[in-house]
Design an enzyme around this catalytic site. Sequence first.
Site, PDB file in Angstrom:
ATOM      1  N   LEU A 102       0.855  -1.182   0.000  1.00 33.02           N
ATOM      2  CA  LEU A 102       0.000   0.000   0.000  1.00 33.02           C
ATOM      3  C   LEU A 102       0.893   1.235   0.000  1.00 33.02           C
ATOM      4  CD1 LEU A 102      -2.910  -0.592   2.572  1.00 33.02           C
ATOM      5  CD2 LEU A 102      -3.134  -0.169   0.126  1.00 33.02           C
ATOM      6  N   ASP A 103       0.521   2.271  -0.752  1.00 31.87           N
ATOM      7  CA  ASP A 103       1.271   3.518  -0.730  1.00 31.87           C
ATOM      8  C   ASP A 103       1.311   4.064   0.694  1.00 31.87           C
ATOM      9  OD1 ASP A 103       1.699   3.458  -3.451  1.00 31.87           O
ATOM     10  OD2 ASP A 103      -0.038   4.718  -3.921  1.00 31.87           O
ATOM     11  N   PRO A 104       2.356   4.810   1.056  1.00 32.89           N
ATOM     12  CA  PRO A 104       2.467   5.337   2.432  1.00 32.89           C
ATOM     13  C   PRO A 104       1.240   6.098   2.902  1.00 32.89           C
ATOM     14  CG  PRO A 104       4.546   5.614   1.297  1.00 32.89           C
ATOM     15  CD  PRO A 104       3.579   5.103   0.265  1.00 32.89           C
ATOM     16  N   ALA A 132      -1.823   5.752   1.870  1.00 26.86           N
ATOM     17  CA  ALA A 132      -3.039   4.936   1.801  1.00 26.86           C
ATOM     18  C   ALA A 132      -3.294   4.267   3.144  1.00 26.86           C
ATOM     19  CB  ALA A 132      -2.903   3.883   0.714  1.00 26.86           C
ATOM     20  N   ARG A 174      -3.926   5.005  -8.430  1.00 25.42           N
ATOM     21  CA  ARG A 174      -3.463   6.316  -8.913  1.00 25.42           C
ATOM     22  C   ARG A 174      -3.553   6.401 -10.433  1.00 25.42           C
ATOM     23  NH1 ARG A 174       2.255   7.104  -7.169  1.00 25.42           N
ATOM     24  NH2 ARG A 174       2.314   4.859  -6.758  1.00 25.42           N
TER      25      ARG A 174
END
Length: 301
Positions: free
Chosen positions: A46-48, A50, A181
């Site tokens: 997961l992106d930071p 998120a 994204r």
Amino acid sequence: MGRSRKGRDISGWLVVDKPAGLTSTAVVNKVRWALQAKKAGHAGTLDPEATGVLAVALGEATKTVPYITDALKAYRFTVRLGQATNTDDAEGEVIAQSATRPSDTQIKAALGHFIGDIMQVPPKFSAVKIDGQRAYKLARDGEDVELAARPLWVDELVLTDRPDPDHVELEMVCGKGGYVRSIARDLGEALGCYGHVRELRRIWSGPFEAEEGLTFEQIEALAHTPELDAHLRPTAHGLADLPELRATAEGAARLRNGNPGMVMAADVDYGEECWASFDGKPVAVGRYKAGELHPARVFNL
């Protein structure tokens, strides 16, 4: 001779509701520390910024990570219309703007083009490797990053809310390797107004749901206690999408040694990927052939 890793031989899954501001690796490291585990890994970065479900595998459960990584996942996210950023999310710099704001009808019509088998170009600021280097590192250094489109299965993509003209809230169910994204960026381009992700939450991943996950605060509070161990899910939960076969006692012994082992007759096809259990625990994953499972992965549980 290499040094052995310190820690407990503990196996299973811990479901975490990841907070914003932390990398997935940081979450794994915290879980490993809290459980004093020898080995840990996660199923799907997961992106930071998120939030949401991050399933952390411990010990033998790490052998089932590929099956959770390949499973369907669901995301709830907000798209900011009218702006494109260099990172395709709110952390980046605005690189293009538009005063155009599509109607709900136009948005719903455009979403149909992103359902099914699609080709998707990952964000330039992503962990995709280019000639051995991460794309985000090259992008940070100012290099012009060109990434190839990749196939993605999108099972569902729906508009759930339109709080104001600048924002839309969406939910998506997709397969492995999807970038939310990129969906926001490409949707904005398709609508002629630009777009980027404002907020992102993974609400479920395979059999694991965010609302059932532990918060970071709970993990820290329960660290090094039996109460935290009690939250572990069985290793077999990582095999939920595969058919289960029951091994005979002799078959289980053979499978544990990496040899084909006899399993009870089941309604599976020849050559189908399955997993075998004995006494309620997974023994091996492999291919079913003529009454036997031919193992590819063996569990030491």
